[in-house]
Design a protein around this motif. Structure first.
Motif, mmCIF file in Angstrom:
data_model
loop_
_atom_site.group_PDB
_atom_site.id
_atom_site.type_symbol
_atom_site.label_atom_id
_atom_site.label_comp_id
_atom_site.label_asym_id
_atom_site.label_seq_id
_atom_site.Cartn_x
_atom_site.Cartn_y
_atom_site.Cartn_z
ATOM 1 N N ARG A 92 4.159 -14.489 14.139
ATOM 2 C CA ARG A 92 4.598 -14.431 12.743
ATOM 3 C C ARG A 92 3.512 -14.957 11.797
ATOM 4 O O ARG A 92 3.310 -14.422 10.712
ATOM 5 C CB ARG A 92 5.889 -15.225 12.551
ATOM 6 N N LEU A 93 2.810 -16.008 12.217
ATOM 7 C CA LEU A 93 1.720 -16.528 11.394
ATOM 8 C C LEU A 93 0.581 -15.519 11.256
ATOM 9 O O LEU A 93 0.029 -15.342 10.170
ATOM 10 C CB LEU A 93 1.182 -17.838 11.985
ATOM 11 N N LEU A 94 0.249 -14.853 12.364
ATOM 12 C CA LEU A 94 -0.783 -13.824 12.307
ATOM 13 C C LEU A 94 -0.355 -12.674 11.400
ATOM 14 O O LEU A 94 -1.157 -12.135 10.632
ATOM 15 C CB LEU A 94 -1.100 -13.301 13.714
ATOM 16 N N MET A 95 0.916 -12.309 11.475
ATOM 17 C CA MET A 95 1.423 -11.223 10.642
ATOM 18 C C MET A 95 1.363 -11.612 9.159
ATOM 19 O O MET A 95 0.985 -10.808 8.308
ATOM 20 C CB MET A 95 2.852 -10.854 11.034
ATOM 21 N N ALA A 96 1.705 -12.843 8.851
ATOM 22 C CA ALA A 96 1.630 -13.302 7.462
ATOM 23 C C ALA A 96 0.190 -13.257 6.968
ATOM 24 O O ALA A 96 -0.075 -12.853 5.825
ATOM 25 C CB ALA A 96 2.192 -14.716 7.345
ATOM 26 N N GLY A 97 -0.753 -13.651 7.810
ATOM 27 C CA GLY A 97 -2.162 -13.588 7.437
ATOM 28 C C GLY A 97 -2.628 -12.164 7.180
ATOM 29 O O GLY A 97 -3.359 -11.902 6.222
ATOM 30 N N VAL A 98 -2.190 -11.238 8.033
ATOM 31 C CA VAL A 98 -2.546 -9.838 7.836
ATOM 32 C C VAL A 98 -1.999 -9.338 6.500
ATOM 33 O O VAL A 98 -2.690 -8.664 5.740
ATOM 34 C CB VAL A 98 -2.032 -8.967 9.006
ATOM 35 N N TYR A 99 -0.736 -9.678 6.216
ATOM 36 C CA TYR A 99 -0.141 -9.264 4.944
ATOM 37 C C TYR A 99 -0.914 -9.836 3.758
ATOM 38 O O TYR A 99 -1.231 -9.117 2.810
ATOM 39 C CB TYR A 99 1.320 -9.718 4.850
ATOM 40 N N LEU A 100 -1.208 -11.112 3.781
ATOM 41 C CA LEU A 100 -1.876 -11.748 2.650
ATOM 42 C C LEU A 100 -3.257 -11.158 2.390
ATOM 43 O O LEU A 100 -3.588 -10.809 1.255
ATOM 44 C CB LEU A 100 -1.975 -13.247 2.871
ATOM 45 N N VAL A 101 -4.048 -11.041 3.427
ATOM 46 C CA VAL A 101 -5.405 -10.522 3.252
ATOM 47 C C VAL A 101 -5.378 -9.051 2.844
ATOM 48 O O VAL A 101 -6.062 -8.636 1.911
ATOM 49 C CB VAL A 101 -6.234 -10.721 4.543
ATOM 50 N N SER A 102 -4.570 -8.266 3.532
ATOM 51 C CA SER A 102 -4.536 -6.832 3.259
ATOM 52 C C SER A 102 -3.974 -6.516 1.882
ATOM 53 O O SER A 102 -4.540 -5.705 1.144
ATOM 54 C CB SER A 102 -3.711 -6.110 4.331
ATOM 55 N N LEU A 103 -2.867 -7.124 1.537
ATOM 56 C CA LEU A 103 -2.274 -6.838 0.236
ATOM 57 C C LEU A 103 -3.139 -7.381 -0.900
ATOM 58 O O LEU A 103 -3.239 -6.765 -1.963
ATOM 59 C CB LEU A 103 -0.856 -7.384 0.158
ATOM 60 N N GLY A 104 -3.774 -8.520 -0.674
ATOM 61 C CA GLY A 104 -4.712 -9.028 -1.669
ATOM 62 C C GLY A 104 -5.860 -8.059 -1.880
ATOM 63 O O GLY A 104 -6.264 -7.780 -3.015
ATOM 64 N N PHE A 105 -6.360 -7.507 -0.790
ATOM 65 C CA PHE A 105 -7.441 -6.531 -0.893
ATOM 66 C C PHE A 105 -6.974 -5.269 -1.612
ATOM 67 O O PHE A 105 -7.685 -4.725 -2.458
ATOM 68 C CB PHE A 105 -7.972 -6.185 0.494
ATOM 69 N N VAL A 106 -5.776 -4.793 -1.274
ATOM 70 C CA VAL A 106 -5.226 -3.592 -1.923
ATOM 71 C C VAL A 106 -5.155 -3.799 -3.425
ATOM 72 O O VAL A 106 -5.561 -2.936 -4.213
ATOM 73 C CB VAL A 106 -3.830 -3.255 -1.350
ATOM 74 N N LEU A 107 -4.651 -4.936 -3.847
ATOM 75 C CA LEU A 107 -4.494 -5.184 -5.281
ATOM 76 C C LEU A 107 -5.843 -5.380 -5.980
ATOM 77 O O LEU A 107 -6.037 -4.915 -7.099
ATOM 78 C CB LEU A 107 -3.582 -6.379 -5.512
ATOM 79 N N LEU A 108 -6.768 -6.060 -5.324
ATOM 80 C CA LEU A 108 -8.083 -6.265 -5.932
ATOM 81 C C LEU A 108 -8.879 -4.962 -6.021
ATOM 82 O O LEU A 108 -9.709 -4.797 -6.910
ATOM 83 C CB LEU A 108 -8.886 -7.285 -5.136
ATOM 84 N N ARG A 109 -8.615 -4.055 -5.131
ATOM 85 C CA ARG A 109 -9.362 -2.803 -5.075
ATOM 86 C C ARG A 109 -8.964 -1.839 -6.191
ATOM 87 O O ARG A 109 -9.720 -0.948 -6.542
ATOM 88 C CB ARG A 109 -9.164 -2.149 -3.722
ATOM 89 N N MET A 110 -7.799 -2.015 -6.755
ATOM 90 C CA MET A 110 -7.368 -1.109 -7.832
ATOM 91 C C MET A 110 -8.288 -1.291 -9.040
ATOM 92 O O MET A 110 -8.457 -2.397 -9.532
ATOM 93 C CB MET A 110 -5.927 -1.401 -8.236
#
Length: 122
Positions: free
Chosen positions: A49-67
């Motif tokens: 669950r901790l690894l999954m939370a990390g994946v979500y945070l990094v990936s979604l942060g990247f998605v939003l910054l990339r816009m």
């Protein structure tokens, strides 16, 4: 109008991709974590669950910054190029995160939980 549609499509596709990849890795990777933690299902579940939370945070942060808000999309072709470029980068970030996570799990498994058992946590 295509610019707004482009951003909405990018967000929907990116969020779906991140959620699908994260849940798949979480579900299928739990077996390896249980093995690496010598059958301790509770610890394996927590780490997963901790690894999954990390994946979500990094990936979604990247998605939003990339816009890019200054990009004007006027043709369908420009929209396809933006989508392909954006989703390709999202997939690269997910892949790099996955290999990093697998490396951490393999290092833990190779150690045989030496630190884990010496600390009296088992």
């Amino acid at each position: 109008m295509l610019t707004t549609a482009n951003y909405v499509m990018y967000l929907v596709l990116s969020l779906f991709t991140v959620a699908y990849v994260s849940s798949t890795l979480n579900r299928d990777g739990r077996t390896f974590l249980v093995e690496g933690f010598e059958g301790d299902n509770g610890l394996a579940y927590a780490i997963s669950r901790l690894l999954m939370a990390g994946v979500y945070l990094v990936s979604l942060g990247f998605v939003l910054l990339r816009m890019r808000t200054r990009v004007q999309v006027e043709t369908f072709e420009e929209m396809l190029v933006y989508q392909a470029e954006g989703l390709g980068l999202v997939l690269m970030v997910l892949g790099i995160g996955h290999f990093f996570s697998v490396n951490v799990v393999l290092r833990i498994a190779r150690r045989g939980l030496g630190m884990y058992t010496r600390a009296g946590l088992k």
